[in-house]
Enzyme design. Sequence first.
Site, short mmCIF file in Angstrom:
data_model
loop_
_atom_site.label_atom_id
_atom_site.label_comp_id
_atom_site.label_asym_id
_atom_site.label_seq_id
_atom_site.Cartn_x
_atom_site.Cartn_y
_atom_site.Cartn_z
N LYS A 35 0.84 -1.21 0.00
CA LYS A 35 0.00 0.00 0.00
C LYS A 35 0.88 1.26 0.00
CE LYS A 35 -3.89 -2.32 0.93
NZ LYS A 35 -4.69 -2.73 -0.16
N CYS A 36 1.93 1.23 -0.76
CA CYS A 36 2.93 2.30 -0.77
C CYS A 36 2.95 2.97 -2.14
CB CYS A 36 4.29 1.66 -0.46
SG CYS A 36 5.71 2.76 -0.57
N GLY A 37 3.39 4.21 -2.19
CA GLY A 37 3.56 4.89 -3.47
C GLY A 37 4.55 4.17 -4.37
N PHE A 38 5.45 3.39 -3.78
CA PHE A 38 6.43 2.64 -4.55
C PHE A 38 5.96 1.23 -4.93
CE2 PHE A 38 9.28 5.64 -2.25
CZ PHE A 38 9.88 6.24 -3.35
N THR A 39 4.77 0.83 -4.48
CA THR A 39 4.27 -0.52 -4.76
C THR A 39 4.31 -0.88 -6.24
OG1 THR A 39 2.95 -0.52 -2.74
CG2 THR A 39 2.31 -2.10 -4.44
#
Length: 185
Positions: A35-39
Amino acid sequence: MRTIYDFSVKDRKGGTVSLKEYANEVILIVNTATKCGFTPQYEELEKLYEKHHSEGFTILDFPCNQFGQQAPGTDESIHSFCKLNYGTEFPRFKKLKVNGDDADPLFKFLKEQKGFAGWNMEHPIAGILDRMLSEKDPNYKDNPDIKWNFTKFLINKKGIVVARFEPTESFDVIDEKIKEQLEIL
């Protein structure tokens, strides 16, 4: 000299896996979150895996919930998410901690070998991360702790940590370093 082969980790079902199983391979160890911007980096990671796996390269995925609680859920739900949304085929392990007194021993070792590598300031999120971390600790760059999800450690065929890439690093740079290590006999 210690190498990653001195460590064992837990697979996502709780079984013990000796990293000796990956001897003579070039390895990219990554702490991840769903659930990360980098996912979306899972897509790029899978491309690297598909491109180089037949040459003796693998990726070891370690979900971590320490950064903004961005890896919620069980080990199986994380695995299902990655397979369904990104088609990942590389090994995924049990969720763990990468920082703090109760950090997994493997990640303590990785950080001892390679400290913070610096942000690629061309990445749009780099400035945000730098400001956020500087507010909490003006000297954060001097600490080897992992700063965010999708930090990557490159391991050579002898189990030695040869590079660390922060999540803002270009996948072109990472790919070049992987190729260099694959060419070394």
